[in-house]
Design an enzyme around this catalytic site. Structure first.
Site, short mmCIF file in Angstrom:
data_model
loop_
_atom_site.label_atom_id
_atom_site.label_comp_id
_atom_site.label_asym_id
_atom_site.label_seq_id
_atom_site.Cartn_x
_atom_site.Cartn_y
_atom_site.Cartn_z
N ASP A 164 -0.15 2.88 3.34
CA ASP A 164 -1.26 2.95 4.30
C ASP A 164 -1.09 4.13 5.25
OD1 ASP A 164 -0.55 0.12 3.43
OD2 ASP A 164 -2.60 -0.15 4.11
N TYR A 196 -7.74 7.52 3.64
CA TYR A 196 -8.74 6.90 4.52
C TYR A 196 -9.97 7.78 4.70
CZ TYR A 196 -5.49 3.15 5.43
OH TYR A 196 -4.64 2.09 5.26
N ASN A 230 -7.14 -0.58 -1.41
CA ASN A 230 -8.59 -0.73 -1.24
C ASN A 230 -9.25 0.56 -0.74
OD1 ASN A 230 -6.95 -1.69 1.05
ND2 ASN A 230 -8.90 -1.83 2.12
N HIS A 325 -5.81 -9.61 7.05
CA HIS A 325 -5.80 -9.77 5.59
C HIS A 325 -5.07 -11.05 5.18
CE1 HIS A 325 -7.40 -5.79 5.58
NE2 HIS A 325 -6.32 -5.27 6.07
N HIS A 352 -1.19 -2.68 3.01
CA HIS A 352 -2.45 -3.31 3.43
C HIS A 352 -2.42 -3.80 4.87
CE1 HIS A 352 -6.42 -4.50 2.45
NE2 HIS A 352 -6.22 -5.78 2.30
N VAL A 353 -1.42 -4.59 5.24
CA VAL A 353 -1.28 -5.05 6.62
C VAL A 353 -0.49 -3.96 7.37
CG1 VAL A 353 -0.30 -6.81 8.12
CG2 VAL A 353 -1.32 -7.45 5.92
N HIS A 354 -1.06 -3.48 8.48
CA HIS A 354 -0.49 -2.30 9.14
C HIS A 354 0.64 -2.70 10.09
CE1 HIS A 354 -4.66 -0.47 8.25
NE2 HIS A 354 -3.90 -0.54 7.17
#
Ligand SMILES: *[C@@H]1O[C@H](CO)[C@@H](O)[C@H](O)[C@H]1NC(C)=O
Ligand SMILES: *[C@@H]1O[C@H](CO)[C@@H](O)[C@H](O)[C@H]1NC(C)=O
Ligand SMILES: *[C@@H]1O[C@H](CO)[C@@H](O)[C@H](O)[C@H]1NC(C)=O
Ligand SMILES: *[C@@H]1O[C@H](CO)[C@@H](O)[C@H](O)[C@H]1NC(C)=O
Ligand SMILES: [Fe+2]
Length: 472
Positions: A164, A196, A230, A325, A352-354
């Site tokens: 991420d 992003y 994603n 999430h 995914h989870v920051h």
């Protein structure tokens, strides 16, 4: 000491332990200053276009075969297609080799890409430093990389972990911390969500280009192993973009055919003493689907005598105790987790989870819709799950956690950073998580991994077993 005193002491110890287990492991008390993460502007130093007509930019490399004797070299030219040739040679030799690649462009809404080149160079010698050149004449650019050692059970190797990442000032800090870490990572395992670009109207694909230039200082010199997240979907049917993963798959090639896969979104490689399986959280994984069938055939191929370490990369975490999430990885876990336990996966890295989180070895595979057995339990055949989505992208930190900390969660903290998985031999690997707020050598969470095939000893950091949890 009297008998009654002894029992009081015993009770105190048990109670203290239960508190530890009921509240899981450690929620770090480190409080990071929450400031907005903003993308670095296009005129930033990290996005500088290399000088000269049609100079190659966004150079990146990844493993090009199953065993590490090939490398895919990719780059972009903007003025004209130019040359598809990579010239390469091992250190201290005069004879230069060359290989021909291919070139492509793509359109995305109102954006037209530069000329994207991919060239696979093959039959490389193991454990050898190579120089390589792309481009023509005055705008030739030279880089280098080191091939991995030949696959073998006790070959030490050091993987970096990032996820991420994005292209904010924090992203730049994460990359700098990875590069400056004294335990030098030799290959990056990237767990998805790259540029992003989709944060911007029409997914402004110029942000894919700027990301490629930003990361080049690492991606041109060591392979990054790519996982689809994603933010790689770029699914925008209302603007005519209904092919998922279009920019991602045009720009980032992976050796999926060598892995017997039919799509670049799931594949595997072997490198040094590790077998690495990459899965896609955003492609069908149900029964009979291509990804499911491929994985079903892939697990039995893993040979722990050859590659003791079995690592899985997938974007959306299965064991995540943050309020971001939450449960998104659940359907995939239900479908595939029993194989992870059966084949004794050592570790699963997700993003995914920051934020950061490391689990104990747990599984949740007993449930069968009539038996009520749907609680995660400690399981020495199960992987450790690590969330490393803390690269520092424009969406900011995930700092809201569920309470109490679940018993499977060994360590969690909402800070940006990266990790290092340092394989020593077939039985031991040393793992460290580094937060950006510390000096380069400082570790904020460390853990000795004992290999699940060669050394399946409990290495957990919370010592009380599941039965105590149930009692308390
Ligand atoms: C990014 O980090 C590099 C290395 O630390 C530094 O030289 C550069 O100035 C930074 N750029 C920005 C825009 O923060
Ligand atoms: C696993 O690898 C070892 C070492 O290379 C080899 O001797 C053995 O035959 C392999 N096993 C299988 C089932 O292929
Ligand atoms: C944290 O998440 C929970 C669950 O989504 C929500 O109810 C709560 O308001 C959030 N807290 C903060 C401070 O955002
Ligand atoms: C494997 O590495 C660990 C950690 O460095 C070390 O303690 C152990 O002795 C090594 N095992 C062998 C067989 O060399
Ligand atoms: Fe994500």
């Amino acid at each position: 000491m009297g008998v009654s005193n002894f029992f009081i002491l015993l009770c105190l110890i048990l109670c203290a332990s239960s508190v530890l287990v009921c509240n899981g492991g450690i929620t770090s008390s480190f409080v990071r200053k929450i400031e907005p993460s903003v993308d670095m502007p296009f005129d930033s130093d990290v996005f500088r276009v290399p000088p000269g007509y049609n100079a190659p930019q966004q150079v990146h490399i990844t493993q090009g075969d199953q065993v590490g004797r090939a490398m895919i070299i990719s780059w972009v030219t903007v003025d004209e297609p130019g040359s598809n040739t990579v010239v390469y040679w091992p250190e201290n030799t005069k004879h230069k080799h060359s290989a021909e690649g291919t070139v492509l462009t793509y359109k995305y809404t109102n954006y037209i890409s530069g000329y994207i080149h991919h060239c696979t160079i093959k039959k490389l010698k193991f454990d050898t430093k190579y120089s390589y050149e792309v481009g023509l004449g005055l705008t030739t650019r030279q880089f280098w990389f080191t091939t991995p050692p030949q696959i073998g059970p006790d070959v030490p190797y050091t993987f970096g972990l990032m996820g991420d990442l994005g292209q904010t000032y924090d992203s730049n800090r994460t990359l700098t911390h990875y590069e400056s870490n004294p335990s030098k990572g030799q290959t990056v395992l990237f767990v998805g969500d790259i540029s992003y670009a989709d944060h911007y109207p029409l997914h402004d694909n110029r942000r894919w280009d700027s990301w490629g230039r930003f990361a080049e200082r690492s991606t041109a010199y060591q392979p990054w192993i790519w996982t689809a997240g994603n933010h790689e979907l770029d699914f925008l049917p209302e603007s005519g973009e209904s092919t998922p993963f279009k920019p991602y798959t045009r720009r980032y090639h992976v050796p999926y055919k060598a892995a017997g896969s039919t799509a670049p979104l799931w594949y595997s490689i072997k490198r040094a003493s590790a077998h690495i399986i990459v899965l896609s959280s955003y492609s069908a994984y149900g029964m009979y689907t291509p990804q499911y069938s491929w994985l079903e055939a892939e697990f039995p191929k893993v040979n722990r005598t050859e590659t003791p370490w079995l690592i899985v990369l997938l974007h959306s975490p299965w064991y995540n105790s943050y309020n971001y999430h939450f449960m998104e990885g659940e359907s995939m876990r239900v479908m595939l987790e029993h194989w992870f336990v059966k084949y004794k996966v050592d570790v699963v890295f997700s993003g995914h989870v920051h934020a950061y989180e490391r689990s104990e070895r747990v599984s949740n595979v007993a449930y069968n819709i009539v038996n009520r057995a749907c609680t995660p339990v400690k399981d020495q055949s199960a992987p450790v799950y690590i969330t490393i989505g803390d690269g520092g992208n424009i969406e900011g930190l995930a700092n809201n956690m569920t309470w109490p900390q679940p018993s499977y969660s060994a360590h969690r903290e909402a800070s940006f950073g990266h990790a290092i998985f340092d394989i020593k031999n077939r039985t031991h690997a040393y793992y460290n998580w580094h937060r950006n707020d510390d000096g380069y050598a400082v570790s904020a969470d460390s853990h000795w991994f004992f290999n699940r095939y060669w050394n399946p000893v409990d290495e957990s950091t919370t010592t009380v077993d599941q039965s105590t949890t149930t009692v308390s």
